[in-house]
Design an enzyme around this catalytic site. Sequence first.
Site, mmCIF file in Angstrom:
data_model
loop_
_atom_site.group_PDB
_atom_site.id
_atom_site.type_symbol
_atom_site.label_atom_id
_atom_site.label_comp_id
_atom_site.label_asym_id
_atom_site.label_seq_id
_atom_site.Cartn_x
_atom_site.Cartn_y
_atom_site.Cartn_z
ATOM 1 N N ASP A 6 0.854 -1.194 0.000
ATOM 2 C CA ASP A 6 0.000 0.000 0.000
ATOM 3 C C ASP A 6 0.890 1.243 0.000
ATOM 4 O OD1 ASP A 6 -3.211 0.566 0.933
ATOM 5 O OD2 ASP A 6 -1.778 2.228 1.071
ATOM 6 N N ILE A 7 0.514 2.232 -0.793
ATOM 7 C CA ILE A 7 1.326 3.442 -0.946
ATOM 8 C C ILE A 7 1.303 4.317 0.315
ATOM 9 C CG2 ILE A 7 -0.425 5.026 -1.893
ATOM 10 C CD1 ILE A 7 1.673 5.699 -4.094
ATOM 11 N N ASN A 13 -12.852 -3.166 2.099
ATOM 12 C CA ASN A 13 -13.786 -2.047 2.180
ATOM 13 C C ASN A 13 -14.664 -2.028 0.936
ATOM 14 O OD1 ASN A 13 -12.703 -1.029 4.620
ATOM 15 N ND2 ASN A 13 -11.026 -0.077 3.501
ATOM 16 N N GLN A 49 -14.912 2.812 0.573
ATOM 17 C CA GLN A 49 -14.026 2.276 -0.463
ATOM 18 C C GLN A 49 -13.588 3.410 -1.385
ATOM 19 O OE1 GLN A 49 -15.932 -0.635 -2.963
ATOM 20 N NE2 GLN A 49 -14.059 -1.153 -4.064
ATOM 21 N N HIS A 79 -10.056 -5.114 -3.533
ATOM 22 C CA HIS A 79 -8.734 -5.277 -2.929
ATOM 23 C C HIS A 79 -8.925 -5.698 -1.488
ATOM 24 C CE1 HIS A 79 -10.030 -1.068 -2.738
ATOM 25 N NE2 HIS A 79 -9.415 -0.971 -1.570
ATOM 26 N N HIS A 96 -7.019 -5.682 2.000
ATOM 27 C CA HIS A 96 -5.885 -5.153 2.765
ATOM 28 C C HIS A 96 -5.414 -6.237 3.729
ATOM 29 C CE1 HIS A 96 -6.843 -0.709 2.091
ATOM 30 N NE2 HIS A 96 -8.013 -1.251 1.806
HETATM 31 P P1 AMP Z 1 -9.824 1.597 0.111
HETATM 32 O O1 AMP Z 1 -10.172 2.788 0.959
HETATM 33 O O2 AMP Z 1 -10.129 0.300 0.798
HETATM 34 O O3 AMP Z 1 -10.415 1.696 -1.277
HETATM 35 O O4 AMP Z 1 -8.245 1.607 -0.008
HETATM 36 C C1 AMP Z 1 -7.525 2.025 -1.121
HETATM 37 C C2 AMP Z 1 -6.084 1.883 -0.758
HETATM 38 O O5 AMP Z 1 -5.319 1.998 -1.936
HETATM 39 C C3 AMP Z 1 -5.558 2.936 0.230
HETATM 40 O O6 AMP Z 1 -5.039 2.266 1.378
HETATM 41 C C4 AMP Z 1 -4.473 3.654 -0.565
HETATM 42 O O7 AMP Z 1 -3.366 4.040 0.227
HETATM 43 C C5 AMP Z 1 -4.089 2.603 -1.592
HETATM 44 N N1 AMP Z 1 -3.521 3.131 -2.832
HETATM 45 C C6 AMP Z 1 -3.985 4.123 -3.615
HETATM 46 N N2 AMP Z 1 -3.200 4.292 -4.685
HETATM 47 C C7 AMP Z 1 -2.207 3.376 -4.583
HETATM 48 C C8 AMP Z 1 -1.065 3.050 -5.385
HETATM 49 N N3 AMP Z 1 -0.780 3.709 -6.523
HETATM 50 N N4 AMP Z 1 -0.256 2.048 -4.960
HETATM 51 C C9 AMP Z 1 -0.523 1.387 -3.819
HETATM 52 N N5 AMP Z 1 -1.590 1.640 -3.025
HETATM 53 C C10 AMP Z 1 -2.408 2.631 -3.399
#
Ligand code: AMP
Length: 127
Positions: free
Chosen positions: A35-36, A97, A104, A110, A112
């Site tokens: 995760d970024i 989520n 989400q 995805h 986590h």
């Molecule tokens: P959600 O709120 O469950 O949709 O989580 C989306 C997740 O994607 C968040 O934890 C972000 O930090 C992660 N995210 C967004 N863009 C990227 C990316 N380019 N690489 C890795 N993780 C990302």
Amino acid sequence: MSYSYDDQNIFAKILRGEIPNKTVLETKHALAFEDIAPQAPTHVLVIPKGPYVNYDHFAQQASDEEIVGFTRAIGEVCKLLGVQPSMDGMGYRAIANTGEAGVQEVPHLHVHILSGRILGRMIPRPS
Ligand code: AMP
């Protein structure tokens, strides 16, 4: 009503190689990457390669092979991360989520995988 998949979402771009990622595992049916913006010392996202918006979409529409492949990838990621209690890992939380209530952000399924610290209550109490 069926889901419509937005192929311009950021995880679709990652799957197409248009955006870099820190890959943890890639299989025929899944990609796992860091995760970024990690919320814990270990924070990895596992996504199916198919165009599924969320978990219920995937569970209802994906093939048995995709479901098995994705689920096995989650198991493999837990093993690679060393978080399995059966291997003396400290455990983890797996979160998918979904939609508005789940807050989400990215409309591609995805899961986590969070670990590396005590994660606290499953969800915050309403204030
Ligand atoms: P959600 O709120 O469950 O949709 O989580 C989306 C997740 O994607 C968040 O934890 C972000 O930090 C992660 N995210 C967004 N863009 C990227 C990316 N380019 N690489 C890795 N993780 C990302």
